[in-house]
Write an enzyme that holds these catalytic residues in place. Sequence first.
Site, PDB file in Angstrom:
ATOM      1  N   ASP A  88      37.885  39.408  50.455  1.00  0.00           N
ATOM      2  CA  ASP A  88      38.463  40.333  51.423  1.00  0.00           C
ATOM      3  C   ASP A  88      37.561  41.519  51.729  1.00  0.00           C
ATOM      4  O   ASP A  88      37.952  42.394  52.504  1.00  0.00           O
ATOM      5  CB  ASP A  88      39.826  40.838  50.928  1.00  0.00           C
ATOM      6  CG  ASP A  88      39.709  41.790  49.743  1.00  0.00           C
ATOM      7  OD1 ASP A  88      38.884  41.515  48.846  1.00  0.00           O
ATOM      8  OD2 ASP A  88      40.442  42.793  49.701  1.00  0.00           O
ATOM      9  N   ARG A 125      34.645  48.308  29.929  1.00  0.00           N
ATOM     10  CA  ARG A 125      34.787  46.855  29.961  1.00  0.00           C
ATOM     11  C   ARG A 125      33.586  46.171  29.320  1.00  0.00           C
ATOM     12  O   ARG A 125      33.299  45.016  29.595  1.00  0.00           O
ATOM     13  CB  ARG A 125      34.993  46.388  31.402  1.00  0.00           C
ATOM     14  CG  ARG A 125      36.269  46.966  32.032  1.00  0.00           C
ATOM     15  CD  ARG A 125      36.425  46.582  33.495  1.00  0.00           C
ATOM     16  NE  ARG A 125      37.662  47.152  34.046  1.00  0.00           N
ATOM     17  CZ  ARG A 125      38.005  47.093  35.330  1.00  0.00           C
ATOM     18  NH1 ARG A 125      37.183  46.513  36.217  1.00  0.00           N
ATOM     19  NH2 ARG A 125      39.136  47.623  35.746  1.00  0.00           N
ATOM     20  N   ASP A 143      36.974  35.973  45.235  1.00  0.00           N
ATOM     21  CA  ASP A 143      37.303  37.294  44.724  1.00  0.00           C
ATOM     22  C   ASP A 143      38.759  37.228  44.266  1.00  0.00           C
ATOM     23  O   ASP A 143      39.493  36.300  44.628  1.00  0.00           O
ATOM     24  CB  ASP A 143      37.107  38.306  45.855  1.00  0.00           C
ATOM     25  CG  ASP A 143      37.722  39.648  45.555  1.00  0.00           C
ATOM     26  OD1 ASP A 143      37.391  40.228  44.499  1.00  0.00           O
ATOM     27  OD2 ASP A 143      38.544  40.112  46.360  1.00  0.00           O
ATOM     28  N   SER A 179      38.676  52.374  42.957  1.00  0.00           N
ATOM     29  CA  SER A 179      37.816  52.267  41.779  1.00  0.00           C
ATOM     30  C   SER A 179      36.333  52.338  42.104  1.00  0.00           C
ATOM     31  O   SER A 179      35.884  52.006  43.201  1.00  0.00           O
ATOM     32  CB  SER A 179      38.119  50.984  41.005  1.00  0.00           C
ATOM     33  OG  SER A 179      37.869  49.847  41.802  1.00  0.00           O
ATOM     34  N   ASP A 202      41.370  40.467  43.507  1.00  0.00           N
ATOM     35  CA  ASP A 202      42.273  41.430  44.147  1.00  0.00           C
ATOM     36  C   ASP A 202      42.050  41.489  45.653  1.00  0.00           C
ATOM     37  O   ASP A 202      40.919  41.646  46.122  1.00  0.00           O
ATOM     38  CB  ASP A 202      42.065  42.823  43.558  1.00  0.00           C
ATOM     39  CG  ASP A 202      42.746  42.986  42.210  1.00  0.00           C
ATOM     40  OD1 ASP A 202      43.499  42.077  41.814  1.00  0.00           O
ATOM     41  OD2 ASP A 202      42.534  44.024  41.554  1.00  0.00           O
ATOM     42  N   ASP A 211      32.719  51.094  40.135  1.00  0.00           N
ATOM     43  CA  ASP A 211      32.169  50.280  39.053  1.00  0.00           C
ATOM     44  C   ASP A 211      30.734  50.707  38.759  1.00  0.00           C
ATOM     45  O   ASP A 211      29.957  50.983  39.682  1.00  0.00           O
ATOM     46  CB  ASP A 211      32.146  48.793  39.429  1.00  0.00           C
ATOM     47  CG  ASP A 211      33.530  48.185  39.513  1.00  0.00           C
ATOM     48  OD1 ASP A 211      34.479  48.758  38.937  1.00  0.00           O
ATOM     49  OD2 ASP A 211      33.668  47.122  40.158  1.00  0.00           O
ATOM     50  N   TYR A 239      27.628  36.849  50.874  1.00  0.00           N
ATOM     51  CA  TYR A 239      27.257  36.454  52.237  1.00  0.00           C
ATOM     52  C   TYR A 239      25.763  36.651  52.465  1.00  0.00           C
ATOM     53  O   TYR A 239      25.074  35.761  52.997  1.00  0.00           O
ATOM     54  CB  TYR A 239      28.071  37.267  53.242  1.00  0.00           C
ATOM     55  CG  TYR A 239      27.606  37.146  54.664  1.00  0.00           C
ATOM     56  CD1 TYR A 239      27.919  36.029  55.434  1.00  0.00           C
ATOM     57  CD2 TYR A 239      26.836  38.158  55.249  1.00  0.00           C
ATOM     58  CE1 TYR A 239      27.477  35.909  56.739  1.00  0.00           C
ATOM     59  CE2 TYR A 239      26.395  38.058  56.549  1.00  0.00           C
ATOM     60  CZ  TYR A 239      26.714  36.926  57.296  1.00  0.00           C
ATOM     61  OH  TYR A 239      26.263  36.822  58.589  1.00  0.00           O
TER      62      TYR A 239
END
Length: 255
Positions: free
Chosen positions: A217, A126, A8, A184, A10, A186, A229
């Site tokens: 994280d 995006r 990942d 955020s 951020d 998404d 996972y």
Amino acid sequence: MKKLIAFDLDGTLAPSKSKFDPRMVALFDKLLEHFEVCVISGGKYELFQRQFLTQITTEPHLLSRLHLMPTSGTRYYRYEKGDWQEKYAENFTSEQKKAIIAALAEGLKESGYAVAKTYGETIEDRDSQITLSILGQEIVAELGEEGVRIKEAWDPDGTKKLKIRDIVAPKIPDFTVRAAGATSIDVTMPGIDKAYGMDKLMEATGYSKSDILFMGDKIVPGGNDYAVYEHGIDCIAVRSWEDTAYALEGIVSAI
């Protein structure tokens, strides 16, 4: 032995929308000498450029070992012929975009969590993902470390994002609405998450799940890294880029 290490961005390799620390730059370059590396994020490709591509090695033989997967793997870039080449992009139609943008705007207003002062766009197209950033897309670019602090303090337990998600999701049932980064939301096509991105990566590289190690994280139920996972890929959960750096120091020292 693992052949590819995926991350990942951020919170894992850098603070939210921030550049790599010099310690991470050195480790990342060292890692590329021994492994293929993937960075997968809900962020757009231009954010990859801003956060780390302009800092890391410029050696073509090392960059060719790097896999970039912005917008949760709905876009894929490789370094070929001296530049980053887009290998695929799974974009929304214009009508889909209109419906999603309207639902996000309505959901934020109905939640009561809209803020008076924002920095940059709050809803960003995006192409293959549309993202609501409650404080604005450019808060870190404009405020630096103070912007990171404000983002982290806005919704520390995630309840605000979840409320917005729960308001938005019924408005656009044909899409997946996910609480993502610190501030955020998404929106993607159904089935799009980081596990989907890992499947696309395995398809492109020929690697299997056992060949990949993932670090993130948010490897907790409800977190945007948890799908990796659940998909059966070996993972290391971290709390910050410093945790990641510590783990990578152990990996490179054992080589």
